[in-house]
Motif scaffolding. Structure first.
Motif, PDB file in Angstrom:
ATOM      1  N   LEU A 190      16.044 -29.078 -49.561  1.00  0.00           N
ATOM      2  CA  LEU A 190      16.461 -30.492 -49.521  1.00  0.00           C
ATOM      3  C   LEU A 190      16.423 -31.103 -51.204  1.00  0.00           C
ATOM      4  CD1 LEU A 190      17.530 -32.801 -48.038  1.00  0.00           C
ATOM      5  CD2 LEU A 190      15.193 -33.808 -47.511  1.00  0.00           C
ATOM      6  N   ALA A 191      17.519 -31.039 -51.641  1.00  0.00           N
ATOM      7  CA  ALA A 191      17.395 -31.660 -53.125  1.00  0.00           C
ATOM      8  C   ALA A 191      17.030 -32.989 -53.225  1.00  0.00           C
ATOM      9  CB  ALA A 191      18.929 -31.407 -53.906  1.00  0.00           C
ATOM     10  N   PRO A 192      16.177 -33.493 -54.108  1.00  0.00           N
ATOM     11  CA  PRO A 192      15.523 -34.702 -53.914  1.00  0.00           C
ATOM     12  C   PRO A 192      16.306 -35.956 -54.587  1.00  0.00           C
ATOM     13  CG  PRO A 192      14.612 -33.391 -55.869  1.00  0.00           C
ATOM     14  CD  PRO A 192      15.407 -32.687 -54.987  1.00  0.00           C
ATOM     15  N   ASP A 193      17.418 -35.442 -55.269  1.00  0.00           N
ATOM     16  CA  ASP A 193      18.434 -36.514 -55.801  1.00  0.00           C
ATOM     17  C   ASP A 193      19.278 -36.884 -54.947  1.00  0.00           C
ATOM     18  OD1 ASP A 193      19.365 -33.962 -56.428  1.00  0.00           O
ATOM     19  OD2 ASP A 193      20.405 -34.672 -58.113  1.00  0.00           O
ATOM     20  N   LEU A 194      19.483 -36.297 -53.803  1.00  0.00           N
ATOM     21  CA  LEU A 194      20.742 -36.608 -53.002  1.00  0.00           C
ATOM     22  C   LEU A 194      20.480 -37.968 -52.577  1.00  0.00           C
ATOM     23  CD1 LEU A 194      20.401 -33.329 -50.607  1.00  0.00           C
ATOM     24  CD2 LEU A 194      22.386 -33.896 -51.881  1.00  0.00           C
ATOM     25  N   ASN A 233      12.106 -47.109 -53.746  1.00  0.00           N
ATOM     26  CA  ASN A 233      12.236 -45.771 -54.079  1.00  0.00           C
ATOM     27  C   ASN A 233      13.829 -45.444 -54.182  1.00  0.00           C
ATOM     28  OD1 ASN A 233       9.670 -45.434 -54.121  1.00  0.00           O
ATOM     29  ND2 ASN A 233       9.350 -44.822 -51.993  1.00  0.00           N
ATOM     30  N   LYS A 234      14.104 -44.539 -55.119  1.00  0.00           N
ATOM     31  CA  LYS A 234      15.670 -43.894 -55.161  1.00  0.00           C
ATOM     32  C   LYS A 234      15.552 -42.493 -55.250  1.00  0.00           C
ATOM     33  CE  LYS A 234      17.401 -48.177 -57.280  1.00  0.00           C
ATOM     34  NZ  LYS A 234      18.111 -48.920 -58.627  1.00  0.00           N
ATOM     35  N   PRO A 235      16.573 -41.844 -54.666  1.00  0.00           N
ATOM     36  CA  PRO A 235      16.394 -40.338 -54.867  1.00  0.00           C
ATOM     37  C   PRO A 235      16.661 -39.988 -56.414  1.00  0.00           C
ATOM     38  CG  PRO A 235      17.966 -41.208 -53.206  1.00  0.00           C
ATOM     39  CD  PRO A 235      17.466 -42.498 -53.905  1.00  0.00           C
ATOM     40  N   ALA A 236      15.993 -39.191 -56.903  1.00  0.00           N
ATOM     41  CA  ALA A 236      15.968 -38.754 -58.109  1.00  0.00           C
ATOM     42  C   ALA A 236      15.699 -37.084 -58.480  1.00  0.00           C
ATOM     43  CB  ALA A 236      14.898 -39.291 -59.001  1.00  0.00           C
ATOM     44  N   LYS A 237      16.358 -36.754 -59.582  1.00  0.00           N
ATOM     45  CA  LYS A 237      15.608 -35.339 -59.701  1.00  0.00           C
ATOM     46  C   LYS A 237      14.580 -35.037 -60.181  1.00  0.00           C
ATOM     47  CE  LYS A 237      20.185 -34.290 -62.080  1.00  0.00           C
ATOM     48  NZ  LYS A 237      21.252 -33.670 -62.967  1.00  0.00           N
ATOM     49  N   ILE A 238      13.850 -33.795 -59.574  1.00  0.00           N
ATOM     50  CA  ILE A 238      12.677 -33.559 -60.101  1.00  0.00           C
ATOM     51  C   ILE A 238      12.679 -32.184 -60.930  1.00  0.00           C
ATOM     52  CG2 ILE A 238      10.417 -32.689 -59.119  1.00  0.00           C
ATOM     53  CD1 ILE A 238      10.872 -34.295 -56.633  1.00  0.00           C
ATOM     54  N   THR A 239      12.137 -32.146 -62.097  1.00  0.00           N
ATOM     55  CA  THR A 239      12.203 -30.863 -62.701  1.00  0.00           C
ATOM     56  C   THR A 239      10.831 -30.323 -62.809  1.00  0.00           C
ATOM     57  OG1 THR A 239      11.509 -32.116 -65.115  1.00  0.00           O
ATOM     58  CG2 THR A 239      13.773 -32.080 -64.389  1.00  0.00           C
ATOM     59  N   ALA A 240       9.797 -30.944 -62.514  1.00  0.00           N
ATOM     60  CA  ALA A 240       8.440 -30.356 -62.800  1.00  0.00           C
ATOM     61  C   ALA A 240       8.000 -29.664 -63.861  1.00  0.00           C
ATOM     62  CB  ALA A 240       8.363 -29.328 -61.386  1.00  0.00           C
ATOM     63  N   TYR A 249      23.663 -24.698 -48.164  1.00  0.00           N
ATOM     64  CA  TYR A 249      23.240 -23.761 -49.330  1.00  0.00           C
ATOM     65  C   TYR A 249      23.241 -24.624 -50.666  1.00  0.00           C
ATOM     66  CZ  TYR A 249      23.457 -19.909 -52.464  1.00  0.00           C
ATOM     67  OH  TYR A 249      23.190 -18.951 -53.361  1.00  0.00           O
ATOM     68  N   GLU A 250      24.220 -25.318 -50.636  1.00  0.00           N
ATOM     69  CA  GLU A 250      24.104 -25.771 -52.022  1.00  0.00           C
ATOM     70  C   GLU A 250      23.329 -26.658 -52.651  1.00  0.00           C
ATOM     71  OE1 GLU A 250      27.436 -28.281 -49.421  1.00  0.00           O
ATOM     72  OE2 GLU A 250      26.700 -26.165 -49.639  1.00  0.00           O
ATOM     73  N   TRP A 251      22.513 -27.218 -51.506  1.00  0.00           N
ATOM     74  CA  TRP A 251      21.390 -28.063 -52.083  1.00  0.00           C
ATOM     75  C   TRP A 251      20.450 -27.181 -52.589  1.00  0.00           C
ATOM     76  CZ3 TRP A 251      20.476 -31.439 -47.054  1.00  0.00           C
ATOM     77  CH2 TRP A 251      21.693 -32.406 -46.836  1.00  0.00           C
ATOM     78  N   ALA A 252      20.223 -25.788 -52.104  1.00  0.00           N
ATOM     79  CA  ALA A 252      19.303 -24.830 -52.612  1.00  0.00           C
ATOM     80  C   ALA A 252      19.647 -24.546 -54.069  1.00  0.00           C
ATOM     81  CB  ALA A 252      18.943 -23.561 -51.874  1.00  0.00           C
ATOM     82  N   VAL A 253      20.846 -24.347 -54.305  1.00  0.00           N
ATOM     83  CA  VAL A 253      21.388 -24.019 -55.716  1.00  0.00           C
ATOM     84  C   VAL A 253      20.993 -25.493 -56.226  1.00  0.00           C
ATOM     85  CG1 VAL A 253      23.454 -23.600 -56.933  1.00  0.00           C
ATOM     86  CG2 VAL A 253      22.960 -22.603 -54.843  1.00  0.00           C
ATOM     87  N   ARG A 254      21.214 -26.593 -55.777  1.00  0.00           N
ATOM     88  CA  ARG A 254      20.945 -27.668 -56.735  1.00  0.00           C
ATOM     89  C   ARG A 254      19.674 -27.935 -57.104  1.00  0.00           C
ATOM     90  NH1 ARG A 254      24.191 -33.277 -54.791  1.00  0.00           N
ATOM     91  NH2 ARG A 254      22.731 -34.984 -55.937  1.00  0.00           N
ATOM     92  N   LEU A 255      18.804 -27.704 -56.150  1.00  0.00           N
ATOM     93  CA  LEU A 255      17.142 -27.944 -56.363  1.00  0.00           C
ATOM     94  C   LEU A 255      16.626 -26.761 -57.362  1.00  0.00           C
ATOM     95  CD1 LEU A 255      14.371 -29.092 -55.888  1.00  0.00           C
ATOM     96  CD2 LEU A 255      14.265 -27.717 -53.903  1.00  0.00           C
ATOM     97  N   ALA A 256      17.022 -25.700 -57.355  1.00  0.00           N
ATOM     98  CA  ALA A 256      16.674 -24.283 -58.111  1.00  0.00           C
ATOM     99  C   ALA A 256      17.208 -24.768 -59.555  1.00  0.00           C
ATOM    100  CB  ALA A 256      17.219 -23.065 -57.987  1.00  0.00           C
ATOM    101  N   ASP A 257      18.604 -25.208 -59.684  1.00  0.00           N
ATOM    102  CA  ASP A 257      18.896 -25.576 -60.984  1.00  0.00           C
ATOM    103  C   ASP A 257      17.915 -26.918 -61.770  1.00  0.00           C
ATOM    104  OD1 ASP A 257      20.811 -23.646 -61.237  1.00  0.00           O
ATOM    105  OD2 ASP A 257      22.536 -25.015 -60.456  1.00  0.00           O
ATOM    106  N   GLN A 258      17.510 -27.802 -60.899  1.00  0.00           N
ATOM    107  CA  GLN A 258      16.983 -28.969 -61.580  1.00  0.00           C
ATOM    108  C   GLN A 258      15.723 -28.584 -61.692  1.00  0.00           C
ATOM    109  OE1 GLN A 258      16.969 -32.028 -58.556  1.00  0.00           O
ATOM    110  NE2 GLN A 258      19.248 -32.184 -58.385  1.00  0.00           N
ATOM    111  N   LEU A 259      14.827 -27.859 -61.147  1.00  0.00           N
ATOM    112  CA  LEU A 259      13.542 -27.451 -61.592  1.00  0.00           C
ATOM    113  C   LEU A 259      13.630 -26.456 -62.633  1.00  0.00           C
ATOM    114  CD1 LEU A 259      12.203 -26.411 -57.890  1.00  0.00           C
ATOM    115  CD2 LEU A 259      11.503 -28.420 -59.320  1.00  0.00           C
ATOM    116  N   GLU A 260      12.500 -26.986 -63.699  1.00  0.00           N
ATOM    117  CA  GLU A 260      12.668 -26.176 -64.756  1.00  0.00           C
ATOM    118  C   GLU A 260      12.322 -24.543 -64.828  1.00  0.00           C
ATOM    119  OE1 GLU A 260       9.316 -26.593 -68.037  1.00  0.00           O
ATOM    120  OE2 GLU A 260      10.800 -27.991 -68.732  1.00  0.00           O
TER     121      GLU A 260
END
Length: 520
Positions: free
Chosen positions: A258-262, A441-448, A467-478
């Protein structure tokens, strides 16, 4: 449709209709029996207070008192209700530890979360043999906790079971101004009931606060870094932890992401597409098997399902054998259909249930599926409080609009992209739009940034976390690493795909990071 979901054999709990789903058929004894044998464990030397968190020293320095609870060991972890007031009121969170089996040196603990929000990590960890691979069981203790407000951790319960039945069975697709106003009234009244019954904790069950609880638990069990397996909503919890404490991330797997910026709209429409995709896969199987009750092609079956739900909106089907629910409404039917999308092993059950509705107006089979979704049995008893606390968490994490026009417009967008589930999920945020606790609170990207590698797993036809949410989260995480399972159902690890299982087992036990882009 402003509702949620539940586990089947311990697996994952997805996020659906402002909620979650995981069908659980497991029954367990109360692990906190007053007759349990008490043992004390000294605080491990590695459980140190992190820099800058001296105000929380008494929590980081606490010693857990473990009780034997039928094999695993159980304890209670004390945490502040409000992290801004560490000297204020506290609550105790239930924790369960299934110890490693076999000889050899222990690698530490793996903290697990099945999803929700509202899934019991205590129940999940009890079934450690089913949720992690054998090599992992031999190396790690598996630890689960019920997050604040969940099950045995100061549970938030807003209404009694009969009122919850009515709430879940309500009309999920209001057709006109009168029905839409009624939906607003139902959502508002539910929120008021939560405020009246939950007390101050209602404003402090956000995912950020649960992640802070996790760091205290990490320290108290003696781990310098957090090893973690999160599924579905548990991926959001894990990503939130990584964003707060990147230097404390150990071996972390986020499965069914679940991408946190959704935004709430993106979540609703994305899930609608996901459930439609999964339903079309079921429909293809139904047609292939022959004698499909709703048509002879995928398109015919999808149209037939839509027509059936429209019919149930006006004339509910009969339910037998249930203590309270005597009619299968459109709302309950939608839950039943959604439930079967989490695991293709349930497709035959769905086909049979639909055949009986079509042939004889018998909604009992579909209601049985809906009950599994809601963690409810035919006596009307709910085994947990997921279907209530899910709102308390979601509405703090991602507030939605109070404006009916927002949902009318969202419904139009959703239906363009998802023929069947678009209408239902478009209205899923209405309860959060009228929640009594104001959240900024607001949805926001997490890079960690600076974390160790974090493995994100996505399944190509996952209904609840597309599936596209997994792609989105993996891209956001450093340090995100994407692993893909080409298949059906919700989540991937320990679902009979040896390619996925071997890769994650090696990650946990050999510190071998999967190749980014691995596809199984």
């Amino acid at each position: 449709m402003s509702h949620p979901a539940a586990p089947r054999r311990p697996r994952a709990i997805g996020v659906l209709l402002a909620g979650s789903l995981a069908l659980t058929g497991c029954s367990i004894d109360n692990p906190f029996s007053r007759d349990a044998k008490v043992t004390s464990t000294p605080l491990p030397s590695t459980a140190k207070v992190p820099t800058g968190q001296d105000a929380l020293a008494k929590f980081y320095n606490q010693t857990l008192t473990w009780t034997d609870c039928g094999g695993p060991k159980c304890a209670e972890l004390e945490v502040p209700i409000d992290y801004a007031k560490p000297d204020g009121e506290t609550i105790k969170l239930k924790v369960l530890k299934t110890e490693k089996r076999g000889g050899g040196t222990k690698a530490g603990s793996i903290l697990v979360n099945p999803g929700g929000p509202g899934g019991s990590g205590v129940e999940y960890a009890r079934y450690a043999d089913f949720i992690v691979g054998t090599p992992v069981r031999k190396a790690y203790d598996v630890v689960g906790f019920d997050p604040r407000g969940v099950q045995d951790s100061a549970p938030i319960e807003c209404v009694e079971p009969p009122q919850l039945d009515d709430f879940l069975g309500q009309d999920p697709t209001p057709d006109d101004a009168a029905e839409r106003q009624q939906a607003v009234t139902i959502a508002t009244d539910f929120g008021k009931a939560c405020a009246a019954n939950a007390g101050p904790l209602l404003g402090h069950v956000s995912t950020v606060e649960a992640a802070k609880d996790m760091d205290i638990l990490r320290a108290v069990v003696g781990d310098a870094k957090l090893n973690y397996l999160g599924k579905s909503y548990g991926t959001y919890l894990g990503a939130t932890y990584a964003g707060l404490f990147p230097d404390r991330v150990g071996r972390m797997v986020l499965d069914g992401a679940l991408a946190p910026d959704l935004t709430p709209e993106e979540t609703a429409i994305g899930q609608a597409r996901g459930f439609d995709t999964a339903t079309r896969a079921w429909a293809a199987d139904c047609v292939k098997e022959g004698n499909c009750p709703l048509g002879t092609s995928v398109d015919e079956v999808m149209t037939g399902l839509s027509d059936l739900l429209t019919k149930l909106d006006k004339t509910p089907a009969t339910v037998t054998g249930d203590a309270r629910v005597k009619k299968l409404t459109e709302g309950w039917a939608a839950y039943g259909i959604a439930a079967a999308m989490y695991d293709q092993g349930m497709w035959a059950q769905l086909t049979d249930a639909l055949r009986k509705v079509v042939a004889s107006d018998d909604g009992t089979g579909l209601m049985n599926l809906a009950n599994a979704y809601a963690e409810r049995d035919a006596s009307g008893a709910y085994s947990g409080n997921m279907m209530q606390v899910i709102y308390a968490v979601n509405c703090l994490d991602a507030p939605d609009s109070p404006d009916i026009a927002t949902y009318v417009e969202r419904e139009k967008k959703a239906q363009e992209q998802a023929q069947l589930f678009g209408r239902f999920l478009a209205w899923s945020g209405l309860t959060c739009g009228h929640w009594p606790i104001t959240s900024t609170n607001k949805p926001a990207k997490i890079t960690a940034a600076g974390s160790a590698p974090i493995v994100v797993v996505g399944t190509t036809r996952d209904p609840a976390t597309p599936y596209e949410w997994a792609v989105r989260l993996a891209d956001q995480l450093e340090a995100g690493v994407l692993v893909t399972m080409d298949g059906d159902g919700h989540t991937a690890y320990m679902r009979a795909n040896s390619c996925i299982d071997n890769a994650l087992n090696d990650f946990y036990t050999k510190d071998k990071v999967p190749a980014d882009g691995l596809r199984c």
